[in-house]
Design an enzyme around this catalytic site. Structure first.
Site, mmCIF file in Angstrom:
data_model
loop_
_atom_site.group_PDB
_atom_site.id
_atom_site.type_symbol
_atom_site.label_atom_id
_atom_site.label_comp_id
_atom_site.label_asym_id
_atom_site.label_seq_id
_atom_site.Cartn_x
_atom_site.Cartn_y
_atom_site.Cartn_z
ATOM 1 N N ASP A 3 15.882 -10.493 -49.318
ATOM 2 C CA ASP A 3 16.010 -9.750 -48.059
ATOM 3 C C ASP A 3 16.653 -8.399 -48.340
ATOM 4 O O ASP A 3 17.831 -8.337 -48.690
ATOM 5 C CB ASP A 3 16.850 -10.553 -47.069
ATOM 6 C CG ASP A 3 16.721 -10.044 -45.651
ATOM 7 O OD1 ASP A 3 16.351 -8.870 -45.482
ATOM 8 O OD2 ASP A 3 16.991 -10.816 -44.720
ATOM 9 N N HIS A 33 4.899 -9.786 -42.328
ATOM 10 C CA HIS A 33 6.118 -9.090 -41.888
ATOM 11 C C HIS A 33 6.272 -7.744 -42.581
ATOM 12 O O HIS A 33 6.593 -6.737 -41.922
ATOM 13 C CB HIS A 33 7.336 -9.981 -42.143
ATOM 14 C CG HIS A 33 8.629 -9.360 -41.725
ATOM 15 N ND1 HIS A 33 9.002 -9.246 -40.413
ATOM 16 C CD2 HIS A 33 9.645 -8.801 -42.453
ATOM 17 C CE1 HIS A 33 10.188 -8.667 -40.329
ATOM 18 N NE2 HIS A 33 10.587 -8.380 -41.561
#
Length: 858
Positions: free
Chosen positions: A675, A769
């Protein structure tokens, strides 16, 4: 001929004055630094902490471990044919000691942290305890000494129990250090204890008595002898003290000799110089009383500054018995103080007086009348003669009276006849009074120092001071264990806990500093209390500023909460403060003062926000690498908010702890995905304009600051974990193991969104995403994301923190695109939302948001 001899004596006296002044100047410049270094061993002086080695098990003949230098270091000596490996703080190999010498592992953080007593060396980024060892030979000896921070107390504050009862004994901690010996683990165990020190009163009294005795000796018949004896005793006590330090210093003969003589070998200068001065003072050289004053003042002042704590502390770095060491320190301080006062008094009492006439000593060849006088002296009216009525007692001639006879001519006790650098020099000065008058400006002052002579002496002393300072700088201080090249110096303490992040600066810490987010976070939102005015809000910000500055440097706040972090360092603590949109319109701040960058976020489809856990007038982000440090700081700052503000909501987050993954590695979230891969980088040309407010139209308090979007995103992990790995990767658009885009390459390889597979389908799906969040598909919109994971009962997910210059051009357009078609929406739920403007940094002496109130923070 006699006049020529007298002039020669006078010149010799001048040269000696200059030489003594130069030496005194050198001593004054060099001694303080040398003394200050000499009274510590391994970076520790007198202390009430005691480190004890209990055992090394199993015992191996030829392997000896010892605590040295008053608990400052461990010493391992290995005389066997097998290597001993010392383990570091992460159980990694740190040092090898064996027949081929001492080797240090440059991949071990301990190599850098152990370089000095307070771990004041930054650990390089490539020092990874999990990496293969990189051995570097540092010595050919079979002995290694290192500052092992497991065995001594590292903080400037006392342990909680000790602070509560400092006059009682305490066990502070038990410690152990593991060694590897041919496949066998040798475990060293010991303890760190607090042992209260004695009362200092007896040593104060001893020092005072010694000082009074020296001053009193000046007024006795044996003044010169006693002052000289005091100077010798002072030097003897200082030599004894230095010997105690040298004997406890671990090392070879040169290292111990350096410890004995002091930094720059000042002992070689001060002690012989002082002894020579003592001998001359004993011979009634009154001028050298000032030298005694200088030596005594220097030695006593440095001893008082550095070693007085031995009087009230239980241990000191000395091989002498504790009370003998304390007595030696008291004598140096007392005798030195006495000489500092006694030197001028000695001069005042015995300085030579003016003679009425000169006493000539011409040779018989120069004066024909000399043959008429026994012993070759002329029979003049100035020559003392025998008085028939007084036996052999001399009488004074008609041109002299008892009132104008100088003290040197009066037949009193030996001590009553002052001599300046010897009797011959005084007589010579009297014989050549005209020359002395021309040089000193005072006719007939036998043996005194005139205006020009005094100025010359001061000049010589200044030259000596310059030479001494230059020598001290050139000599430097003895180094510690060699630090690997390229390791920059930094702040003290140990490992992760040692790291301090500066609070003051152009920008608030906690945004891009440190580069890698800390392991723990608590974010707290506050609402202002009813009726809080402008002054009340400003008072709160001042309190938060002061507390945050102290906490970030590991300093206590002085309340009971400090006990929570006793024994811990600041652990990269940062405190970042911000203002919510709702603050404007309260506390005397007009609603129109709210900047455009702080425009409230719009509602987004699908979000399920909890109003009680969203928004807020103020916020604090408390980051650190230790949970206790975060808890203590957040609680203290929350308490300081009263009565102006009350907590509205808070969130706790976590990341990997330092050392668990390589420093440069991207963190993972609870879905197992890397992330933050596509974050803006500080090396990007437009990084500052993306992350920090640079618009000149923005208010002054916000320029240089940033705007934070906070979202608590719940992850539906049961649904996510039910998906096959390939399906998860297609939802994100990246491989789960490496973080590489599905289009190929490594983690940092730019994604190729046009790549298709053999079946003709997009390799990175249209609803992936990373495709929908990419700046390329959002008019260049970008944010610096520094997320944290959270758990709350059965719920878990991501605390999404996005820093940007303006959410209207960053978070808002990206989120609007994501909520429309992001495949990740099926596995997430937005439950908390907040927006805060984080003002620029704080200058020393200023406070957070100072220019929000119309004040110039400079």
């Amino acid at each position: 001929m006699g006049r020529i001899v007298d002039i020669s004596v006078k010149a010799t006296r001048r040269a000696l004055h200059w030489l003594l002044a130069v030496v005194a100047g050198v001593a004054a410049a060099v001694l303080p630094s040398g003394a200050a270094w000499a009274h510590e061993v391994g970076g520790v002086g007198a202390t009430n902490f005691t480190t004890t080695l209990s055992a090394l098990t199993p015992a191996v003949p030829g392997v000896r471990l010892a605590v040295v230098e008053n608990g400052s270091r461990l010493e391992l000596r290995n005389t066997t044919t097998q290597e001993v490996v010392v383990r570091g703080y992460s159980d990694e190999p740190y040092a090898r000691i064996g027949p081929d010498g001492v080797w240090l592992n440059d991949s071990s953080p301990a190599t850098y942290l152990n370089a000095d007593r307070f771990a004041s060396t930054t650990v390089p980024a490539d020092a990874d305890p999990a990496a293969p060892p990189r051995w570097r030979k540092v010595s050919g000896d079979n002995v290694h000494r290192w500052h092992d921070h497991r065995i001594h107390w590292m903080l400037s504050t006392l342990p909680t129990a000790v602070a509560a009862a400092p006059t009682a004994a305490h066990r502070v901690s038990d410690w152990h250090v593991d060694l590897d010996y041919g496949g066998t683990v040798l475990s060293a165990t010991g303890s760190l204890d607090w042992a209260p020190g004695p009362s200092p009163t007896p040593w104060y009294l001893l020092a005072a008595v010694a000082a009074l005795l020296v001053v009193g000796a000046v007024f006795t018949r044996r003044a010169h002898t006693l002052v000289a004896a005091a100077l010798v005793a002072l030097i003897a006590a200082d030599v004894l003290h230095a010997a105690g330090i040298a004997l406890v210093t671990a090392g070879n003969v040169p290292e111990r000799l350096t410890a004995f003589l002091g930094d720059g070998l000042t002992g070689l200068l001060i002690w012989p110089f002082g002894l020579v001065a003592a001998v001359l003072i004993a011979k009634r050289a009154t001028f050298l009383g000032f030298v005694a004053m200088g030596v005594g003042g220097l030695l006593s002042s440095m001893m008082a500054l550095d070693d007085a704590p031995v009087w009230w502390r239980s241990s000191a770095p000395s091989a002498l018995p504790a009370d003998l060491n304390r007595a030696g320190v008291a004598l140096v301080v007392g005798l030195g103080a006495g000489l500092l006062v006694g030197g001028p008094l000695l001069w005042r009492r015995f300085k030579p007086q003016a003679r009425a006439t000169a006493v000539a000593e011409p040779s018989p060849a120069d004066d024909p009348q000399a043959a008429d006088t026994p012993g070759g002296e002329p029979a003049t009216s100035d020559t003392p003669t025998a008085d028939p009525q007084a036996g052999n007692a001399p009488r004074v001639g008609p041109t002299s009276s008892p009132e104008n006879v100088s003290p040197a001519e009066q037949p009193t006790s030996p001590d009553a006849a002052p001599v300046v650098l010897g009797a011959r020099a005084a007589r010579a000065a009297a014989d050549v009074s005209a020359d002395v008058s021309a040089d000193s400006g005072e006719a007939g002052q036998g043996g005194t120092v005139g205006r020009r002579g005094f100025a010359g002496t001061l000049a010589a002393g200044g030259i000596g001071a310059i030479l001494g300072a230059a020598g001290g700088i050139a000599a430097g201080t003895p180094g510690e264990t060699e630090t690997p090249a390229g390791a920059p110096p930094a702040a003290p303490l140990t490992g992760v806990g040692a790291t301090r992040i500066a609070f003051h600066g152009e920008r608030q810490a906690g945004i891009t500093t440190p580069a890698r987010p800390q392991a723990r976070l608590r974010i707290i939102a506050f609402d202002l209390a009813e009726g809080v005015d402008r002054a009340g809000l400003q008072s709160l910000l001042r309190r938060w500023t002061q507390a945050a500055a102290q906490l970030s440097q590991g300093l206590p706040l002085g309340d009971s909460g400090d006990d929570v972090v006793t024994g811990a360092g600041p652990s990269s603590l940062t405190v970042t403060a911000g203002f919510g949109p709702s603050l404007f319109g309260q506390a005397g701040l007009p609603a129109t003062a709210r900047p455009a960058e702080l425009t409230p976020l719009p509602a987004f489809p699908g979000e399920q926000l909890d109003p009680a856990h969203s928004d807020g007038d103020l916020c604090l982000l408390v980051h650190a690498d230790d949970a206790l440090v975060v808890f203590r700081a957040a609680r203290a700052l929350t308490r300081l908010a009263a009565p102006q503000a009350r907590m509205r909501w808070q969130l706790d987050g976590f990341n990997n702890s330092p050392g668990v993954t390589p420093t440069a590695a991207t963190g993972r979230n609870l879905m197992g995905q890397l992330d933050g891969t596509n974050n803006p980088q500080p090396t990007d040309e437009d990084f500052s304009t993306k992350v920090y407010v640079t618009d000149p139209a923005a208010p002054a308090w916000l320029r240089g600051g940033s705007v934070l979007v906070v979202r608590r995103i719940r992850m539906l992990l049961d649904d996510w974990d039910a998906q096959p790995r390939q399906a998860q990767e297609r939802v994100i658009g990246r491989r789960k193991d490496t973080g590489a885009p599905l289009s190929g390459g490594q983690e940092r390889t730019p994604a190729n969104f046009g790549t298709k597979g053999a079946d003709g389908a997009l390799t990175i799906p249209a609803d992936a995403h990373i495709r929908l969040a990419a700046p390329a598909f959002n008019n260049g919109a970008a944010m610096l994301r520094r997320g944290y994971s959270y758990t709350d009962g059965d719920a878990a997910g991501l605390i999404f923190l996005a820093w940007q210059a303006d959410p209207r051009r960053g978070f808002v357009p990206v989120q609007q695109r994501l909520v429309a078609s992001d495949a990740l929406n099926r596995f997430t739920r937005h439950e908390t939302s907040a927006l805060f403007a984080m003002p620029h940094g704080v200058a020393p002496g200023g406070h957070l948001g100072q220019d929000l109130f119309g004040e110039d923070p400079a």
